[in-house]
Design a protein around this motif. Structure first.
Motif, PDB file in Angstrom:
ATOM      1  N   ASP A   1      37.194  88.586  50.031  1.00 34.19           N
ATOM      2  CA  ASP A   1      38.103  87.495  49.648  1.00 34.19           C
ATOM      3  C   ASP A   1      38.992  87.087  50.822  1.00 34.19           C
ATOM      4  O   ASP A   1      40.204  87.060  50.705  1.00 34.19           O
ATOM      5  N   HIS A   2      38.369  86.720  51.932  1.00 31.17           N
ATOM      6  CA  HIS A   2      39.123  86.438  53.157  1.00 31.17           C
ATOM      7  C   HIS A   2      39.266  84.943  53.451  1.00 31.17           C
ATOM      8  O   HIS A   2      39.879  84.577  54.442  1.00 31.17           O
ATOM      9  N   LEU A   3      38.704  84.061  52.629  1.00 31.20           N
ATOM     10  CA  LEU A   3      38.769  82.635  52.896  1.00 31.20           C
ATOM     11  C   LEU A   3      39.836  81.973  52.030  1.00 31.20           C
ATOM     12  O   LEU A   3      39.991  82.299  50.858  1.00 31.20           O
ATOM     13  N   ALA A   4      40.574  81.027  52.619  1.00 30.25           N
ATOM     14  CA  ALA A   4      41.629  80.314  51.890  1.00 30.25           C
ATOM     15  C   ALA A   4      41.388  78.824  51.982  1.00 30.25           C
ATOM     16  O   ALA A   4      40.898  78.328  52.986  1.00 30.25           O
ATOM     17  N   ASP A   5      41.708  78.110  50.888  1.00 27.23           N
ATOM     18  CA  ASP A   5      41.500  76.666  50.902  1.00 27.23           C
ATOM     19  C   ASP A   5      42.723  75.954  51.473  1.00 27.23           C
ATOM     20  O   ASP A   5      43.806  76.532  51.567  1.00 27.23           O
ATOM     21  N   PRO A   6      42.579  74.673  51.863  1.00 31.55           N
ATOM     22  CA  PRO A   6      43.664  73.994  52.574  1.00 31.55           C
ATOM     23  C   PRO A   6      44.708  73.342  51.690  1.00 31.55           C
ATOM     24  O   PRO A   6      45.545  72.622  52.196  1.00 31.55           O
ATOM     25  N   TRP A   7      44.682  73.537  50.372  1.00 33.04           N
ATOM     26  CA  TRP A   7      45.663  72.874  49.505  1.00 33.04           C
ATOM     27  C   TRP A   7      46.617  73.859  48.859  1.00 33.04           C
ATOM     28  O   TRP A   7      47.812  73.765  49.026  1.00 33.04           O
ATOM     29  N   VAL A   8      46.053  74.790  48.092  1.00 37.03           N
ATOM     30  CA  VAL A   8      46.924  75.664  47.315  1.00 37.03           C
ATOM     31  C   VAL A   8      46.886  77.104  47.787  1.00 37.03           C
ATOM     32  O   VAL A   8      47.520  77.971  47.203  1.00 37.03           O
TER      33      VAL A   8
ATOM     34  N   HIS B   1      44.541  79.471  47.810  1.00 38.01           N
ATOM     35  CA  HIS B   1      43.813  80.513  47.090  1.00 38.01           C
ATOM     36  C   HIS B   1      43.051  81.405  48.073  1.00 38.01           C
ATOM     37  O   HIS B   1      42.507  80.920  49.069  1.00 38.01           O
ATOM     38  N   ALA B   2      42.970  82.693  47.769  1.00 32.03           N
ATOM     39  CA  ALA B   2      42.069  83.584  48.485  1.00 32.03           C
ATOM     40  C   ALA B   2      40.725  83.540  47.765  1.00 32.03           C
ATOM     41  O   ALA B   2      40.565  84.100  46.680  1.00 32.03           O
TER      42      ALA B   2
END
Length: 644
Positions: free
Chosen positions: A603-610, A612-613
């Motif tokens: 779970d190392h990726l994060a989105d550019p808005w909120v 989230h992991a």
């Protein structure tokens, strides 16, 4: 029942004829913009504001005021319109108004149906130095309309808001709009209805957290509006505390008998390719992106609602504890029980909305997944059995799946746009992954190289014959078994490079290529390139780094990572960052320039808005499947046929 929205939450609209009510406690300008599926507004003629208050399907007030009512008929808006954004702006001190939203009451917005009943409400909290805000967004999704609570503020005011929606010369346009509400004779309006004090409603402002700085797991189409603005801290208290009461918010009054309307229908049946685009692949790509966006926002709304419920419970419990007079007769116990019941009710309502949205996304995924083309499909998709070398490069390739803990079985394809904007790094180290911690070091490294081979095969399969070339560096020969599909099918430009000399030769060849192409591009002399230069894009798969790399080779590798993507030369690293720790911070820019992937779920990726992991899952082949060699055999046959 009225839905009380928090920032990012959406709600279905049961009717297309709506009234949007604004209560700000201070004069504001209200307007609306009509945008395409990405939220971009084609031109000034698609903006409704006091100077031009009417557009097809939208009517806004003609003057700044503390209370507004906007009329919307979504059936009357043009077919190209997918989003109607409701915006509020402060006229500014020059027009006798406030300079920023942090000094006035939090605006309250309600969406009502044709019978006057409120469908959804939203209190826009967390504004401080902003002077313009996108309050709500009405958007079209699979043929139906929804409302989303936005609350996206802009410190740059109306000019920044309009510029973010793609309009040209936004500063001049904003000045012209604000000029229409400058001090002057106000138009004659109908007398305001008097509302007794007993009917005035106080609305508690929910508390939302600001978004952390994220990284980007996928390369999207033009960015959607959320994330373009800034979620700011709670309002400053300079000049006295901010009053969050809404003295002018009126209860819904029945205007008379409601017109007969069609019965409410359930959620629409999902359809593959139900998005904008010139081709089916583009429509499916945009639909996958829409699913990713919907899942991100519905999860964010659920978490925000739960956080609000917990924060309110904490405040109410603190209040009961501070009332020492009620301890003796047991009133505190009753108050605490009531507070917990209210918390449970809010969480249950949020869970109900989440379950509804997730069920719709699951149904859409079940329709979309089988319809995906080869480049977007999982390895087990039957479309791979009929693979043929494409005539042109697709929009993107699938490099795995993404999911959130709210629904782990709902997986959104992780599509990365082509051509690649940066290289890839398959991390063969343990990191902080729970799944990696269960494997021994040898097995983890083997899985990492298998994953890299699968990525390389997908990239080869996505390109026309001869348009993509793969080189492999395996200094110690430790990856012979995993690399066998690439070697034995003949898709490599040359056998894997071995030893320090082989590593140096490959890196020197690719470095010279990057230099030549960059010089040609800068000089505008692409026709002056050497006749024997391979025109295909290049991928260098590096295994077992930093074994076999001297300082000169490491410098060239960093150069390829930085300069190569702009001229079609990319890295695919298979490495454990700890193995290169002897170089210290020298290699930090190398790791940061690559998109980190893992051979096991992580779970190392994060989105550019909120923020989230997102949990990433690699695109592993089904056990015993021969599809990889079949596809690579087709690629090799097309490559050799193209040369002959």
């Amino acid at each position: 029942m009225t839905a009380e929205l928090v920032r990012g939450q959406n709600h279905p609209l049961p009717d297309t004829r709506l009234e949007i009510r604004v209560s700000a406690g201070h004069p504001v300008l209200a307007g609306a913009t009509l945008g395409d599926e990405q939220g971009r507004v084609p031109g000034v003629e698609w903006i409704a504001h006091p100077g031009a208050p009417s557009l097809p399907g939208v009517d806004v007030p003609g003057q700044a005021a503390a209370d507004h009512r906007l009329a919307v008929d979504l059936e009357a808006v043009p077919g190209a319109v997918h989003r109607v954004s409701v915006l509020l702006a402060l006229p500014g001190p020059r027009a006798g108004g406030a300079a920023r939203f942090g000094t006035v009451a939090a605006p309250f917005v309600a969406v009502a149906g044709p019978d006057g009943a409120e469908i959804a409400t939203f209190t826009i909290t967390g504004l401080d130095s902003e002077s313009a805000v996108v309050a709500l967004e009405l958007y079209r999704r699979q043929g139906t309309w929804k409302v989303r609570a936005m609350g996206q503020g802009y410190e740059g005011g109306l000019a920044a808001l309009l510029g973010d929606q793609g309009l040209e010369r936004p500063a001049d346009l904003a000045a012209a709009i604000l000029e229409t509400v400058a001090p002057g004779p106000a138009p004659v309006a109908a007398p305001a209805q008097h509302v007794p004090d007993a009917e005035r409603v106080r609305h508690t402002a929910p508390v939302t957290a600001t978004d952390p700085a994220p990284t980007v797991p996928v390369t999207p189409p033009p960015p959607p509006p959320p994330g373009a603005g800034t979620d700011t801290p709670t309002p400053a208290t300079s000049g006295g505390p901010v009053n969050y009461a809404h003295p002018r918010r009126r209860t819904a009054a029945a205007p008379g008998p409601a017109p007969e309307s069609e019965p409410r229908q359930g959620p629409p049946t999902p359809v593959a390719g139900d998005a904008s685009g010139w081709s089916m692949d583009e429509r499916l790509y945009n639909q996958v992106w829409g699913m990713f966006e919907d899942l991100a926002r519905t999860a964010a709304a659920y978490r925000s609602a739960c956080e609000f419920a917990e924060n309110r419970l904490d405040r109410e419990l603190d209040q009961t504890l501070s009332d020492y007079r009620a301890r003796a007769d047991g009133a505190n116990d009753a108050a605490r029980a009531a507070a917990r019941a209210r918390r449970d009710e809010l969480v249950a309502r949020a869970q109900e909305v989440l379950d509804r949205d997730l069920a719709q996304l699951v149904a859409e995924s079940e329709v979309v997944e089988p319809a995906l083309p080869v480049a977007f499909a999982r390895w087990e998709n039957p479309v791979w059995q009929a693979y043929r070398t494409p005539a042109e490069e697709p929009m993107a390739v699938r490099l795995g799946d993404l999911h959130l803990p709210e629904r782990t079985d709902l997986r959104i394809p992780m599509l990365v746009r082509l051509p690649l904007e940066r290289g890839l790094w398959v991390d063969s180290g343990r990191g902080h992954s729970e799944a990696a911690g269960l494997l021994d070091e040898v097995e983890l490294r083997r899985l990492a190289l298998d994953c890299a081979v699968a990525h390389a095969a997908r990239l080869l399969a996505a390109h026309p014959a001869g348009a993509f070339t793969v080189h492999v560096v395996d200094p110690a020969g430790a990856g012979t078994a995993a690399l066998a599909p690439l070697v034995e099918t003949g898709v490599l430009a040359a056998p894997p490079a071995r030893g320090a000399a082989g590593v140096s030769a490959v890196l020197e060849q690719l470095t010279e290529r990057v230099d030549l192409l960059q010089m040609a591009v800068r000089a505008g002399a692409s026709d002056a390139l050497p006749p024997g230069l391979d025109a295909a894009r290049q991928l260098l798969l590096v295994h077992d780094f930093p074994h076999g790399f001297d300082d000169r080779a490491v410098t060239r590798l960093r150069y390829l990572a930085d300069e190569g993507p702009s001229v079609g030369v990319h890295l695919l690293m298979v490495a454990d960052r700890e193995d290169a720790s002897a170089y210290g911070p020298l290699l930090d820019p190398l790791w940061r320039s690559l998109l980190r992937l893992t051979p096991v779920p992580d779970d190392h990726l994060a989105d550019p808005w909120v923020g989230h992991a997102w949990s990433y899952e690699p695109p592993m082949l089904p056990p015993g499947s021969a599809v990889l060699r079949q596809v690579l055999g087709q690629v090799a046959a097309a490559r050799h046929g193209e040369r002959s």
